[in-house]
Enzyme design. Structure first.
Site, PDB file in Angstrom:
ATOM      1  N   HIS A   1     -19.390   7.315 -18.521  1.00  0.00           N
ATOM      2  CA  HIS A   1     -20.801   7.187 -18.180  1.00  0.00           C
ATOM      3  C   HIS A   1     -21.607   6.748 -19.403  1.00  0.00           C
ATOM      4  CE1 HIS A   1     -20.290   9.212 -14.263  1.00  0.00           C
ATOM      5  NE2 HIS A   1     -19.355   9.893 -14.905  1.00  0.00           N
TER       6      HIS A   1
ATOM      7  N   ASP B   1     -27.411   6.214 -12.518  1.00  0.00           N
ATOM      8  CA  ASP B   1     -26.522   7.280 -13.019  1.00  0.00           C
ATOM      9  C   ASP B   1     -27.125   8.003 -14.222  1.00  0.00           C
ATOM     10  OD1 ASP B   1     -24.411   8.773 -14.041  1.00  0.00           O
ATOM     11  OD2 ASP B   1     -23.089   7.059 -14.398  1.00  0.00           O
TER      12      ASP B   1
HETATM   13 ZN   LIG Z   1     -19.281  10.169 -10.184  1.00  0.00          ZN
HETATM   14 ZN   LIG Z   2     -17.081   7.842 -11.301  1.00  0.00          ZN
END
Ligand SMILES: [Zn+2]
Ligand SMILES: [Zn+2]
Length: 537
Positions: free
Chosen positions: A349, A175
């Site tokens: 995130h 990510d």
């Molecule tokens: Zn996502």
């Molecule tokens: Zn997500």
């Protein structure tokens, strides 16, 4: 629209199957789905869809996918429950085959062994995948942050990740969303002090809007409401159904007797009520947007109330959100939003240091940054450079549709497959409209265009004369009775709106468009482009 296909010889699995919400430029389009052309061409090879977590950009296209390609779907209980909720809006020929998995579980799918590894993220029950193939192990992180103090005490399973790293990983997909944010992302727990302060000093109603999938945040509001002796009304379709799902799966602890029916929320003393409501992004038809223009069935916001937007402002939505905030401010409510310190919202995130941590634990031979704009993928790739001294052979920054091929000789880019977006009208898979350009052209050429023109008096806010209905290429439009009926619809929509809505052209145009569309589709089975025009005179 996150989606990755992993193929070994003649067997393929699909990791995630997301959609996106159209922005304003995709006029009149309801949903945007990934183009499945490549997958349909290789349909016989597809063994399963494997889901990392329940955010729309990872699961939203599952119903659309299943209507074309019927394969089993693997995911955690909460993720699958959210997919199931979406499926209710569709009619599939076959019963979907859901296979529930838990973290640490390993399943065999064709030549792949897939282990589910718990990660921390803004949604509960999120997992990373360790996919063992005959050529080596692929780690797909899904979305993650490394939250050292998650509110549900479910820790990121860094041990398992590290163990795979120790044994050797062929490829890491990780990510990249926050690759331009230095340091660490704050823990979900960081939201509590600010929220507590709000509950502590609020003298009237506290209205909190958050993403309905953000169970951590919903739990926080329930906990604080209990501590500060307030009852909670849950408002908005998605907020109600996701709360029910999470509760039934034991992921949300709802204190006894704390819930209040929406219709009773205004009857209690204002300092005894908290409201959880959906609509953080100012979506014109959402519960909060309706409250903002004082047109909600049960709730209104008054002088002295506190409204909290506990979510990020998604770029592109600023105008709608600020308009909504203005409406509520005008009515005397205090609206809290944005990144204050302590924060009202933290990202789901991980920032740069968390990305490095995962890179260092996994130490892959090949690295492919995923999830983020191209600039973020590039930055994430740079972060991995130091791993060259720990066995990293190459980093691949890939454009959507590009193919990475790995065999005994190594890894390389190997061409492109067809990808793109498919625009869908009114949430039905039967209403697929290819590309939006084609879509608009089709609307115009086959179904024509309808322009309801409304003149509103600048001073009184009243309608000046009857609404005009102008149409081109829409045959029924020349029919007197039809025009009369359409005028009636527009007039009724206007009458049914209150003063505040009438001053908000964005809201009015959307309402008129929706009402008129419903009427025209019902009467004619056609879908002209409807563009309301409001003139101030
Ligand atoms: Zn996502
Ligand atoms: Zn997500």
């Amino acid at each position: 629209m996150n989606m990755t296909a992993i193929r070994y010889a003649e067997d393929m699995i699909i990791v995630d199957c997301g959609m996106m919400f159209p922005d304003a430029e995709l006029l009149g389009v309801d949903l945007v789905m990934p183009d499945l052309t490549f997958l349909k061409e290789n349909q016989a090879q597809i063994r399963a869809v494997v889901l990392t977590h329940g955010h729309e950009d990872h699961i939203g296209a599952v119903p659309y996918f299943l209507s074309e390609i019927d394969v089993p779907v693997y995911g955690t209980d909460f993720t699958l429950a959210l997919v199931d909720r979406r499926l209710e809006e569709y009619e599939l020929d076959e019963e979907p085959r859901f296979i529930k998995v838990k973290p640490k579980q390993i399943v065999e799918i064709g030549p792949f062994k897939v282990e589910f590894i718990h990660v921390t993220h803004s949604i509960v029950s999120a997992v990373a995948l360790a996919i063992t193939t005959p050529l080596g192990v692929i780690i797909h992180t899904g979305d993650f942050k490394v939250d050292p103090t998650p509110t549900d005490n479910e820790l990121f399973d860094l041990h398992t990740l590290a163990e795979y790293g120790k044994r050797g990983v062929l490829l890491l997909l990780s990510d990249s969303t926050n690759a331009d944010r230095p340091g660490y992302t704050e823990s979900e727990r960081a939201v509590r002090p600010r929220m507590e302060e709000i509950f502590n000093r609020a003298e009237r109603r506290v209205v909190v809007s958050a993403f309905s999938s953000s169970i951590h945040r919903i739990q926080l509001v329930l906990d604080l409401a209990q501590e500060y002796n307030r009852r909670v009304a849950v408002i908005g379709r998605s907020m109600v159904s996701v709360t029910e799902i999470a509760h039934s799966l034991g992921l949300l602890d709802i204190p006894d007797g704390i819930l209040l029916r929406p219709q009773d929320a205004m009857d209690l003393p204002p300092d005894k009520v908290a409201i959880l409501i959906s609509g953080t992004q100012g979506e014109p038809m959402s519960a909060l947007a309706r409250v903002a223009v004082d047109n909600h069935k049960h709730i209104s916001v008054d002088e002295g109330d506190t409204v909290v937007l506990s979510a990020r402002i998604i770029p592109g939505n600023e105008k709608a959100i600020f308009r909504m905030i203005d409406h509520m401010s005008r009515r005397g409510a205090e609206v809290l939003y944005g990144s204050m310190n302590p924060p009202l919202h933290v990202s789901g995130h991980g920032s740069i240091e968390e990305m490095k941590l995962v890179l260092n634990l996994v130490r892959p031979r090949y690295f492919m940054p995923i999830h983020g704009e191209f600039r973020q993928l590039t930055k994430h790739a740079k972060l991995a450079e130091h791993l060259k001294f720990a066995g990293l052979e190459e980093t691949f920054v890939m454009d959507t549709g590009e193919v990475l091929e790995i065999d005994h000789h190594g890894g390389r880019k190997a061409g492109k497959v067809t990808v793109g977006r498919v625009c869908i009208d009114s949430g039905s898979v039967d209403d697929v409209v290819q590309e939006m350009v084609i879509r608009d052209r089709r609307h115009l050429s086959e179904d024509g265009i309808v322009l309801p023109i409304i003149a509103i008096n600048r001073h009184s806010g009243r309608l000046e004369g009857a609404p005009e209905i102008v149409s081109r290429g829409f045959n029924v439009g020349e029919d007197e009775a039809f025009v009369e009926a359409a005028r009636g619809i527009v007039a009724r929509t206007l009458e049914g709106s209150n003063q505040e809505e009438k001053t908000d052209w964005g809201v009015m145009k959307e309402k008129i468009r929706a009402d008129l569309k419903r009427h025209i589709v019902k009467q004619t089975q056609r879908r002209p482009l409807i563009m309301p025009v409001i003139l101030e005179v």
